[in-house]
Each structure stands twice: as structure tokens, then as C-alpha cells.
Design a protein around this motif. Structure first.
Motif, PDB file in Angstrom:
ATOM      1  N   ILE A 111      -6.545   2.117  -0.792  1.00 60.52           N
ATOM      2  CA  ILE A 111      -7.178   2.280  -2.100  1.00 60.52           C
ATOM      3  C   ILE A 111      -6.285   3.229  -2.888  1.00 60.52           C
ATOM      4  N   VAL A 112      -5.854   2.804  -4.060  1.00 56.60           N
ATOM      5  CA  VAL A 112      -4.951   3.619  -4.875  1.00 56.60           C
ATOM      6  C   VAL A 112      -5.694   4.150  -6.093  1.00 56.60           C
ATOM      7  N   VAL A 113      -5.619   5.458  -6.307  1.00 59.16           N
ATOM      8  CA  VAL A 113      -6.175   6.114  -7.484  1.00 59.16           C
ATOM      9  C   VAL A 113      -5.027   6.864  -8.169  1.00 59.16           C
ATOM     10  N   THR A 114      -5.351   7.804  -9.059  1.00 61.27           N
ATOM     11  CA  THR A 114      -4.301   8.568  -9.718  1.00 61.27           C
ATOM     12  C   THR A 114      -4.687  10.039  -9.800  1.00 61.27           C
ATOM     13  N   GLU A 115      -3.689  10.870 -10.034  1.00 60.02           N
ATOM     14  CA  GLU A 115      -3.939  12.311 -10.181  1.00 60.02           C
ATOM     15  C   GLU A 115      -4.664  12.646 -11.480  1.00 60.02           C
ATOM     16  N   LEU A 116      -4.742  11.694 -12.413  1.00 62.07           N
ATOM     17  CA  LEU A 116      -5.384  11.948 -13.699  1.00 62.07           C
ATOM     18  C   LEU A 116      -6.893  11.758 -13.665  1.00 62.07           C
ATOM     19  N   GLU A 117      -7.429  11.257 -12.557  1.00 62.70           N
ATOM     20  CA  GLU A 117      -8.807  10.781 -12.576  1.00 62.70           C
ATOM     21  C   GLU A 117      -9.860  11.868 -12.758  1.00 62.70           C
ATOM     22  N   HIS A 118     -10.864  11.513 -13.552  1.00 60.50           N
ATOM     23  CA  HIS A 118     -12.136  12.225 -13.551  1.00 60.50           C
ATOM     24  C   HIS A 118     -12.732  12.048 -12.159  1.00 60.50           C
TER      25      HIS A 118
ATOM     26  N   LEU B 249       4.737   5.868 -14.005  1.00 61.42           N
ATOM     27  CA  LEU B 249       4.787   4.430 -13.756  1.00 61.42           C
ATOM     28  C   LEU B 249       6.042   4.013 -13.000  1.00 61.42           C
ATOM     29  N   GLU B 250       6.920   4.975 -12.730  1.00 60.44           N
ATOM     30  CA  GLU B 250       8.063   4.697 -11.854  1.00 60.44           C
ATOM     31  C   GLU B 250       7.643   4.741 -10.388  1.00 60.44           C
ATOM     32  N   LYS B 251       6.405   5.168 -10.132  1.00 62.77           N
ATOM     33  CA  LYS B 251       5.928   5.329  -8.752  1.00 62.77           C
ATOM     34  C   LYS B 251       4.882   4.271  -8.372  1.00 62.77           C
ATOM     35  N   LEU B 252       4.955   3.113  -9.019  1.00 58.62           N
ATOM     36  CA  LEU B 252       3.974   2.072  -8.724  1.00 58.62           C
ATOM     37  C   LEU B 252       4.208   1.406  -7.375  1.00 58.62           C
ATOM     38  N   ASP B 253       5.298   1.804  -6.700  1.00 54.85           N
ATOM     39  CA  ASP B 253       5.499   1.269  -5.345  1.00 54.85           C
ATOM     40  C   ASP B 253       4.463   1.815  -4.365  1.00 54.85           C
ATOM     41  N   VAL B 254       3.639   2.773  -4.830  1.00 54.98           N
ATOM     42  CA  VAL B 254       2.518   3.236  -3.999  1.00 54.98           C
ATOM     43  C   VAL B 254       1.500   2.109  -3.822  1.00 54.98           C
ATOM     44  N   ILE B 255       1.536   1.125  -4.715  1.00 55.20           N
ATOM     45  CA  ILE B 255       0.693  -0.071  -4.593  1.00 55.20           C
ATOM     46  C   ILE B 255       1.445  -1.064  -3.714  1.00 55.20           C
ATOM     47  N   THR B 256       0.941  -1.278  -2.498  1.00 52.30           N
ATOM     48  CA  THR B 256       1.649  -2.085  -1.507  1.00 52.30           C
ATOM     49  C   THR B 256       0.845  -3.334  -1.144  1.00 52.30           C
ATOM     50  N   GLU B 257       1.362  -4.089  -0.219  1.00 54.80           N
ATOM     51  CA  GLU B 257       0.682  -5.300   0.259  1.00 54.80           C
ATOM     52  C   GLU B 257      -0.644  -4.971   0.946  1.00 54.80           C
ATOM     53  N   ARG B 258      -0.840  -3.721   1.355  1.00 51.66           N
ATOM     54  CA  ARG B 258      -2.102  -3.324   1.982  1.00 51.66           C
ATOM     55  C   ARG B 258      -3.129  -2.824   0.970  1.00 51.66           C
ATOM     56  N   THR B 259      -2.733  -2.695  -0.298  1.00 50.69           N
ATOM     57  CA  THR B 259      -3.634  -2.170  -1.317  1.00 50.69           C
ATOM     58  C   THR B 259      -4.696  -3.204  -1.668  1.00 50.69           C
ATOM     59  N   ARG B 260      -5.957  -2.768  -1.678  1.00 47.75           N
ATOM     60  CA  ARG B 260      -7.066  -3.659  -2.028  1.00 47.75           C
ATOM     61  C   ARG B 260      -7.703  -3.293  -3.366  1.00 47.75           C
ATOM     62  N   VAL B 261      -7.636  -2.014  -3.732  1.00 45.15           N
ATOM     63  CA  VAL B 261      -8.248  -1.532  -4.970  1.00 45.15           C
ATOM     64  C   VAL B 261      -7.283  -0.574  -5.659  1.00 45.15           C
ATOM     65  N   VAL B 262      -7.163  -0.713  -6.992  1.00 43.16           N
ATOM     66  CA  VAL B 262      -6.423   0.256  -7.802  1.00 43.16           C
ATOM     67  C   VAL B 262      -7.370   0.735  -8.899  1.00 43.16           C
ATOM     68  N   ALA B 263      -7.777   2.003  -8.831  1.00 45.21           N
ATOM     69  CA  ALA B 263      -8.718   2.587  -9.790  1.00 45.21           C
ATOM     70  C   ALA B 263      -7.977   3.615 -10.642  1.00 45.21           C
ATOM     71  N   PHE B 264      -8.074   3.473 -11.958  1.00 43.33           N
ATOM     72  CA  PHE B 264      -7.288   4.371 -12.819  1.00 43.33           C
ATOM     73  C   PHE B 264      -7.953   4.518 -14.184  1.00 43.33           C
ATOM     74  N   THR B 265      -7.609   5.612 -14.858  1.00 44.81           N
ATOM     75  CA  THR B 265      -8.194   5.915 -16.151  1.00 44.81           C
ATOM     76  C   THR B 265      -7.415   5.252 -17.273  1.00 44.81           C
ATOM     77  N   HIS B 266      -8.135   4.843 -18.305  1.00 46.27           N
ATOM     78  CA  HIS B 266      -7.486   4.294 -19.494  1.00 46.27           C
ATOM     79  C   HIS B 266      -6.971   5.407 -20.394  1.00 46.27           C
ATOM     80  N   ALA B 267      -7.685   6.530 -20.408  1.00 52.34           N
ATOM     81  CA  ALA B 267      -7.252   7.693 -21.190  1.00 52.34           C
ATOM     82  C   ALA B 267      -7.807   8.940 -20.523  1.00 52.34           C
TER      83      ALA B 267
END
Length: 418
Positions: A127-134, A165-183
Motif C-alpha cells: 500500500i503506497v501513501v505519501t508524506e503529505l497525507e492528512h 514524482l521522481e520517486k514513483l518507482d516506490v509503486i511496484t508490481e506488488r502495489t495494490r493501493v495508492v492513496a494520495f492527496t490532491h492538495a
């Protein structure tokens, strides 16, 4: 320069004074927005004339309530570029995001039948999230990972406070969910959604968008963005508290197991088992917040009347004034981009040597309302090397005079603690 909107007079609360008669300068829209008279009156009229439980009674008032409830759904769907059946009412965005996370968990537990299998997680899935998340778009995914054995990974932020966005390789073939903020509610940075959605699709992952800050301030079309799920709250976009929205692509909502169960979302109930209604009703168990949805409809009508592009341009000018004003104060650190490109009028900042609560108190003594704390986003503060910040966030009703008063007040803060 873009012509600024002048609508503060539509918002009754902004007429009041605070702290010994000082005019209220409200710069806490990122936490909750004020409501125009049209929204207050819509909710009041519903309660006075049409209050009844929806989808239950055969009498006239129940019919009127149901019609109003579903008309609000249709208005919101059009507002965000969705189909009618892709809009689920929730009590807030937090519930909407948890609904999706618990849907994955229930599918993993074998609930929901064959179509739900697409949401099942296995140990080692990611499951991939981001450091920006609420926290509302982080903690549910942490919990889901802990309960299923999935691995939580994340996209880092740059020094400017944008997703790297240069680090999107964190999203791999094992990733099932990508949760991220729009702003971001801290840095104000607007996410470039397209590359994240593209990468997620390449590996077959589902995307979940936190649109709480964007839906209130920018033209948003979930169909064009291509996300699978998105959530936002009414109280941040001029609507009442207690109502939120979950968007989901129809085919996904049809397969997702429900989170809350009970009345109003069932087809057949026996003592042994239950079948559920199709979406969106499947996800709307119990008595619903009808008056609040009516208020949400009125808020959408109000925003449409102004034009979201006009609103975005208005707030872009306010962001420019905020950033330029703060730049006048040596040493004050802005947590986020210092240019207005792809940025909201949400500016979190740190005054060196001064606790954010003290910053807020001095401003409050002058009638200026800002937010202080970590804004339910501790990881991004940690990325900037601070524990908390003060935050000024403008809205449709804010004007240059509010920003001028805030900057003047901030000068007083720096002088007081010098």
C-alpha cells in the motif's frame, strides 16, 4: 491582475466582532469554511417544511425529503464530474476513506462474494501513501496493512514541499493501493495527479484521492483525473458539518463489500443471512443526514454560480499576497512552495523561537483567526524539521484587506517576541 471576488457579505458570521470588538479576520478556511446565507437558509427550510426519513415513507413529506436527498446527490455528481450512482454520502471524508479501507479488509476476510476478490490483500502486498497525507488518508492504510500483512510504503516530499514524482518507482508490481492527496492542507501544493494514476494503472493498483482541499477551491473532475476513489467533506466547501462524499467508479462500488451494515442498505434479511442493495445505497446504512445534504446542494449551487475557475483565480491572488507578505519577515519559514504555481492559498509557517500556539494567541488578540498545531499531518511537519506550525488559509470570502491585517498582525508577533 484577475478581478477579485467580493462576496464576504453573503456570509453572516463574518459580520461579527471578537476579542473586545475587533473585526473578525477569518483565515482558517483550511480547517472549516464559513457558510453563505443561501446554505443556512436551505438547511433551515428543509427542517421547517420537508423533514422526514428518506427511502422509507410513502407519505408526501417523505417523498419530498427523498427527492431533495437524491437531487443533492445529482448536483454533487455533476460538480465533480461523476455519474449519479458513483456518489456515496458519508458523514465526512474520514469516514469515506475508512469505507474504502474497510472494504479492502472485508474482501480480504472473504466477505462480498466473487467480485470482491479483486480487493483482497495478501501478506507482502504493498500500500503506497505519501508524506503529505492528512492523517485521515494515512492511518486507515496503516491499519489495513497491519491487519492484512501488507507493506506500507510512501512517496517522499521534496524540500519545496511537493511530492517527489521522481520517486514513483516506490509503486511496484506488488502495489495494490495508492492513496494520495490532491492538495496538501499544510504546504498548499497541488499534486500532479496524472503521473501517479498512470503508474498505478501500469501495475494494476487502485488509486484513492483525498480531495478535501481541492474540491473546495479548484475545478475538479474525477472522471478526467482517472482516479478510482476520492473523498471530500462538505464543511470545507461552504456546506454544513456532518456530510461528506465518497466517489467511486461504478464497477468498483458494485464489487466493494460494505463497511457499515444495518437498515436501509439491505435487500433480503433472514435469520441466517442478508443480501445488500446496489450502490450507492449499499454504503448508506441507517438514517441519513438529509438536511446536511440539502445544504451541500445549496453550497454546490453557490460555488457554481461564482464559477470554480473564478474562485481559483481569486484565491491565487490571495496566495500571492500571503507569500509576499510573509517574505517581508526575515527568518519566518514557509512550509511549502513560495511561488503560487500549482498552489493553494494555504500557507503554513514557522516563526523561529516562537511556539505556534503563541503565534496564534497574539494574532487572536487582534481578531485574526488562524490554525496552529500539526494540522493532522505530523509526517510532513517532521519532513520540514518542525513539530507544528501556524497556518493562514483563505477562502472565497477572503479579501486583500484580510491578508493585510494578517501580515500586520504577524509583524506584531515578531516584534512581541523579539
Amino acid at each position: 491582475m484577475t478581478k477579485l471576488l467580493n462576496v464576504a457579505g453573503d456570509f453572516p458570521l463574518l459580520d461579527r466582532t471578537v476579542r473586545g470588538g475587533k473585526p473578525l479576520v477569518y483565515l482558517d478556511t483550511g480547517a472549516t469554511s464559513q457558510k453563505p446565507a443561501a446554505v443556512l437558509e436551505a438547511e433551515r427550510t428543509f427542517n421547517l417544511r420537508h423533514n422526514a426519513a428518506v427511502h422509507r415513507g410513502a407519505h408526501q413529506i417523505a417523498e419530498e425529503a427523498t427527492e431533495a436527498y437524491e437531487a443533492a446527490r445529482d448536483a454533487v455528481a455533476q460538480f465533480v464530474g461523476a455519474d449519479f450512482g458513483e456518489i456515496v454520502w458519508t458523514k465526512n471524508a474520514t469516514e469515506g476513506l475508512n469505507l474504502v479501507a474497510y472494504g479492502f479488509l472485508n474482501a480480504t476476510l472473504g466477505r462480498g462474494g466473487g467480485d470482491a476478490a479483486r480487493f483482497r490483500l495478501a501478506a507482502g502486498d504493498e500500500i503506497v501513501v505519501t508524506e503529505l497525507e492528512h492523517h485521515a488518508n494515512l492511518v486507515p492504510w496503516q491499519e489495513l496493512a497491519a491487519k492484512t500483512g501488507a507493506v506500507l510504503r510512501w512517496i517522499p516530499v521534496t524540500a519545496e514541499g511537493r511530492l517527489d514524482l521522481e520517486k514513483l518507482d516506490v509503486i511496484t508490481e506488488r502495489t495494490r493501493v495508492v492513496a494520495f492527496t490532491h492538495a496538501s492542507n499544510v504546504t498548499g501544493a497541488i499534486t500532479d495527479v496524472a503521473p501517479i494514476v498512470t503508474r498505478a494503472r501500469e501495475v494494476g493498483a487502485y488509486t484513492v484521492l483525498d480531495a478535501c482541499q481541492s474540491a473546495a477551491h479548484l475545478p475538479v473532475n474525477f472522471g478526467e483525473l482517472g482516479v478510482d476513489f476520492a473523498a471530500f467533506s462538505g464543511h470545507k466547501m461552504l456546506a454544513p458539518t456532518g456530510v461528506g462524499v465518497l466517489y467511486g467508479r461504478r464497477e468498483l462500488l458494485e464489487a466493494l463489500p460494505p463497511f457499515l451494515t444495518g437498515g436501509s442498505m439491505v435487500e433480503i434479511v433472514t435469520m441466517e443471512s442478508t443480501t445488500f442493495m446496489p450502490p450507492p445505497q449499499r454504503f448508506e446504512a441507517g438514517t441519513q443526514m438529509v438536511a446536511q445534504t440539502v445544504g451541500m446542494h445549496a453550497a454546490v449551487d453557490y460555488l457554481n454560480g461564482l464559477g470554480m475557475a473564478n474562485l481559483a483565480a481569486h484565491e491565487d491572488q490571495l496566495a500571492k499576497l500571503l507569500l509576499e507578505g510573509i517574505a517581508e519577515l526575515p527568518g519566518v519559514q514557509v512550509l511549502g512552495p513560495t511561488e503560487t504555481t500549482d498552489r493553494l492559498a494555504v500557507v503554513a509557517f514557522d516563526v523561529p523561537g516562537v511556539h505556534p500556539h503563541d503565534v496564534g494567541q497574539v494574532l487572536d488578540d487582534q481578531g485574526i483567526a488562524v490554525r496552529v498545531g500539526h494540522h493532522c499531518a505530523q509526517p510532513v511537519h517532521r519532513a520540514f524539521g518542525v513539530h507544528a506550525s501556524a497556518r493562514a488559509s483563505a477562502g472565497v470570502y477572503s479579501g486583500p484587506e484580510d491578508i493585510e491585517a494578517f501580515i500586520k498582525g504577524l509583524h506584531q508577533v515578531v516584534k512581541f517576541f523579539d
